[in-house]
Design a protein around this motif. Structure first.
Motif, PDB file in Angstrom:
ATOM      1  N   TYR A 213      -3.675   3.761 -19.525  1.00 26.93           N
ATOM      2  CA  TYR A 213      -4.143   3.444 -18.270  1.00 26.93           C
ATOM      3  C   TYR A 213      -3.099   2.381 -17.192  1.00 26.93           C
ATOM      4  O   TYR A 213      -2.564   2.848 -16.230  1.00 26.93           O
ATOM      5  CB  TYR A 213      -5.362   2.346 -18.012  1.00 26.93           C
ATOM      6  N   ASP A 214      -2.359   1.584 -18.082  1.00 29.70           N
ATOM      7  CA  ASP A 214      -1.312   0.430 -17.475  1.00 29.70           C
ATOM      8  C   ASP A 214       0.146   1.493 -17.091  1.00 29.70           C
ATOM      9  O   ASP A 214       0.317   1.314 -16.234  1.00 29.70           O
ATOM     10  CB  ASP A 214      -1.076  -0.677 -18.497  1.00 29.70           C
ATOM     11  N   ILE A 215       0.387   2.137 -18.016  1.00 28.67           N
ATOM     12  CA  ILE A 215       1.378   3.195 -17.724  1.00 28.67           C
ATOM     13  C   ILE A 215       1.118   3.935 -16.601  1.00 28.67           C
ATOM     14  O   ILE A 215       2.033   4.156 -15.752  1.00 28.67           O
ATOM     15  CB  ILE A 215       1.960   3.601 -19.013  1.00 28.67           C
ATOM     16  N   GLN A 216       0.111   4.674 -16.825  1.00 29.15           N
ATOM     17  CA  GLN A 216      -0.211   5.716 -15.666  1.00 29.15           C
ATOM     18  C   GLN A 216      -0.068   4.768 -14.249  1.00 29.15           C
ATOM     19  O   GLN A 216       0.294   5.343 -13.153  1.00 29.15           O
ATOM     20  CB  GLN A 216      -1.643   6.111 -15.672  1.00 29.15           C
ATOM     21  N   ASP A 217      -0.604   3.671 -14.165  1.00 28.42           N
ATOM     22  CA  ASP A 217      -0.804   2.914 -12.849  1.00 28.42           C
ATOM     23  C   ASP A 217       0.880   2.582 -12.712  1.00 28.42           C
ATOM     24  O   ASP A 217       1.208   2.576 -11.489  1.00 28.42           O
ATOM     25  CB  ASP A 217      -1.432   1.581 -13.149  1.00 28.42           C
ATOM     26  N   ALA A 218       1.271   1.982 -13.528  1.00 33.96           N
ATOM     27  CA  ALA A 218       2.975   1.979 -13.375  1.00 33.96           C
ATOM     28  C   ALA A 218       3.534   3.081 -12.770  1.00 33.96           C
ATOM     29  O   ALA A 218       4.477   3.160 -12.005  1.00 33.96           O
ATOM     30  CB  ALA A 218       3.627   1.280 -14.599  1.00 33.96           C
ATOM     31  N   VAL A 219       3.388   4.424 -13.361  1.00 27.77           N
ATOM     32  CA  VAL A 219       4.072   5.469 -12.979  1.00 27.77           C
ATOM     33  C   VAL A 219       3.770   5.828 -11.334  1.00 27.77           C
ATOM     34  O   VAL A 219       4.518   6.160 -10.761  1.00 27.77           O
ATOM     35  CB  VAL A 219       3.953   6.676 -13.784  1.00 27.77           C
ATOM     36  N   GLU A 220       2.332   5.586 -11.070  1.00 22.99           N
ATOM     37  CA  GLU A 220       1.866   5.746  -9.800  1.00 22.99           C
ATOM     38  C   GLU A 220       2.612   4.717  -8.919  1.00 22.99           C
ATOM     39  O   GLU A 220       3.077   4.942  -7.680  1.00 22.99           O
ATOM     40  CB  GLU A 220       0.586   5.503  -9.582  1.00 22.99           C
ATOM     41  N   ALA A 221       2.962   3.602  -9.136  1.00 26.91           N
ATOM     42  CA  ALA A 221       3.430   2.693  -8.533  1.00 26.91           C
ATOM     43  C   ALA A 221       5.019   2.959  -8.234  1.00 26.91           C
ATOM     44  O   ALA A 221       5.430   2.568  -7.325  1.00 26.91           O
ATOM     45  CB  ALA A 221       3.516   1.227  -9.303  1.00 26.91           C
ATOM     46  N   VAL A 222       5.674   3.732  -9.179  1.00 30.74           N
ATOM     47  CA  VAL A 222       7.025   3.837  -9.045  1.00 30.74           C
ATOM     48  C   VAL A 222       7.064   4.943  -8.095  1.00 30.74           C
ATOM     49  O   VAL A 222       7.856   5.037  -7.046  1.00 30.74           O
ATOM     50  CB  VAL A 222       7.509   4.610 -10.387  1.00 30.74           C
ATOM     51  N   ASP A 223       6.130   6.043  -8.111  1.00 29.69           N
ATOM     52  CA  ASP A 223       6.025   7.021  -6.888  1.00 29.69           C
ATOM     53  C   ASP A 223       5.576   6.421  -5.462  1.00 29.69           C
ATOM     54  O   ASP A 223       6.487   6.710  -4.461  1.00 29.69           O
ATOM     55  CB  ASP A 223       4.942   7.889  -7.379  1.00 29.69           C
ATOM     56  N   SER A 224       4.834   5.316  -5.565  1.00 29.77           N
ATOM     57  CA  SER A 224       4.835   4.637  -4.430  1.00 29.77           C
ATOM     58  C   SER A 224       5.944   3.881  -3.881  1.00 29.77           C
ATOM     59  O   SER A 224       6.340   3.816  -2.501  1.00 29.77           O
ATOM     60  CB  SER A 224       3.577   3.618  -4.593  1.00 29.77           C
ATOM     61  N   ALA A 225       6.739   3.310  -4.687  1.00 30.33           N
ATOM     62  CA  ALA A 225       7.835   2.659  -4.514  1.00 30.33           C
ATOM     63  C   ALA A 225       8.732   3.784  -3.791  1.00 30.33           C
ATOM     64  O   ALA A 225       9.539   3.318  -2.827  1.00 30.33           O
ATOM     65  CB  ALA A 225       8.455   2.049  -5.698  1.00 30.33           C
ATOM     66  N   TRP A 226       8.892   4.833  -4.118  1.00 33.07           N
ATOM     67  CA  TRP A 226       9.830   5.687  -3.663  1.00 33.07           C
ATOM     68  C   TRP A 226       9.346   6.232  -2.289  1.00 33.07           C
ATOM     69  O   TRP A 226      10.326   6.719  -1.699  1.00 33.07           O
ATOM     70  CB  TRP A 226       9.871   7.169  -4.792  1.00 33.07           C
ATOM     71  N   MET A 227       8.052   6.112  -2.236  1.00 33.47           N
ATOM     72  CA  MET A 227       7.576   6.668  -0.843  1.00 33.47           C
ATOM     73  C   MET A 227       7.413   5.566   0.124  1.00 33.47           C
ATOM     74  O   MET A 227       6.870   5.533   1.325  1.00 33.47           O
ATOM     75  CB  MET A 227       6.216   7.254  -1.177  1.00 33.47           C
ATOM     76  N   ASN A 228       7.699   4.121  -0.402  1.00 33.80           N
ATOM     77  CA  ASN A 228       7.585   3.150   0.508  1.00 33.80           C
ATOM     78  C   ASN A 228       8.748   2.822   1.513  1.00 33.80           C
ATOM     79  O   ASN A 228       9.435   1.836   1.658  1.00 33.80           O
ATOM     80  CB  ASN A 228       7.492   1.768  -0.496  1.00 33.80           C
ATOM     81  N   VAL A 229       8.668   3.634   2.389  1.00 34.27           N
ATOM     82  CA  VAL A 229       9.712   3.779   3.615  1.00 34.27           C
ATOM     83  C   VAL A 229       9.054   4.317   4.820  1.00 34.27           C
ATOM     84  O   VAL A 229       8.185   5.153   4.722  1.00 34.27           O
ATOM     85  CB  VAL A 229      10.975   4.331   3.205  1.00 34.27           C
TER      86      VAL A 229
END
Length: 152
Positions: free
Chosen positions: A65-81
């Motif tokens: 679960y934590d890794i899945q959330d962290a992967v989603e956070a990576v995707d969000s970081a890439w789109m955080n513009v």
């Protein structure tokens, strides 16, 4: 009448013989107690192993679960513009470092969680191996005591 003439020691000998408390009886009692102790130790280790496996499954699920959330956070970081953050060359230059730091932090969290999960898996495997070795030693001991295996 003859019982009155017997010394306490001779009476003890008769009672001891009746209760099999001679050398053979003492040895039998010792080995029975040893067998029960070894069987209890095997049961405790088997229970500990089961609990360890159960707890580890919960830990691994949490890591997933934590890794899945962290992967989603990576995707969000890439789109955080947003367009406002990069509307001019100056804003683009100043935002670039912040943007890449955010992506790097998010990716580092994924890597850290995966490394932590890997260490937990290795530790778990080592613990299981240790318990299995102990159970095997006790089973070998039990076979030597009783001549039969306790494996289920």
């Amino acid at each position: 009448m003859s019982s009155k003439n017997q010394t306490p020691k001779s009476m003890f000998s008769k009672v001891a013989a009746f209760l099999k408390l001679g050398d053979e009886g003492k040895l039998q009692s010792f080995y029975s107690r040893l067998q029960r102790t070894v069987e209890q130790d095997i049961k405790k280790l088997t229970t500990s192993r089961s609990l360890l496996v159960s707890n580890f499954q919960e830990v691994i699920e949490q890591y997933q679960y934590d890794i899945q959330d962290a992967v989603e956070a990576v995707d969000s970081a890439w789109m955080n513009v947003t367009p406002e953050q990069v509307s001019t060359n100056e804003l683009q230059s100043s935002f670039m470092g912040q943007y890449l730091d955010g992506v790097s932090r998010a990716e580092a969290k994924v890597t850290a969680l995966e490394d932590s999960r890997s260490r937990a898996e290795k530790s778990h495997a080592s613990s299981l191996e240790s318990i299995d070795e102990q159970i095997a030693r006790f089973n070998t001991l039990l076979v030597r005591i009783t001549g039969e295996s306790s494996e289920a």
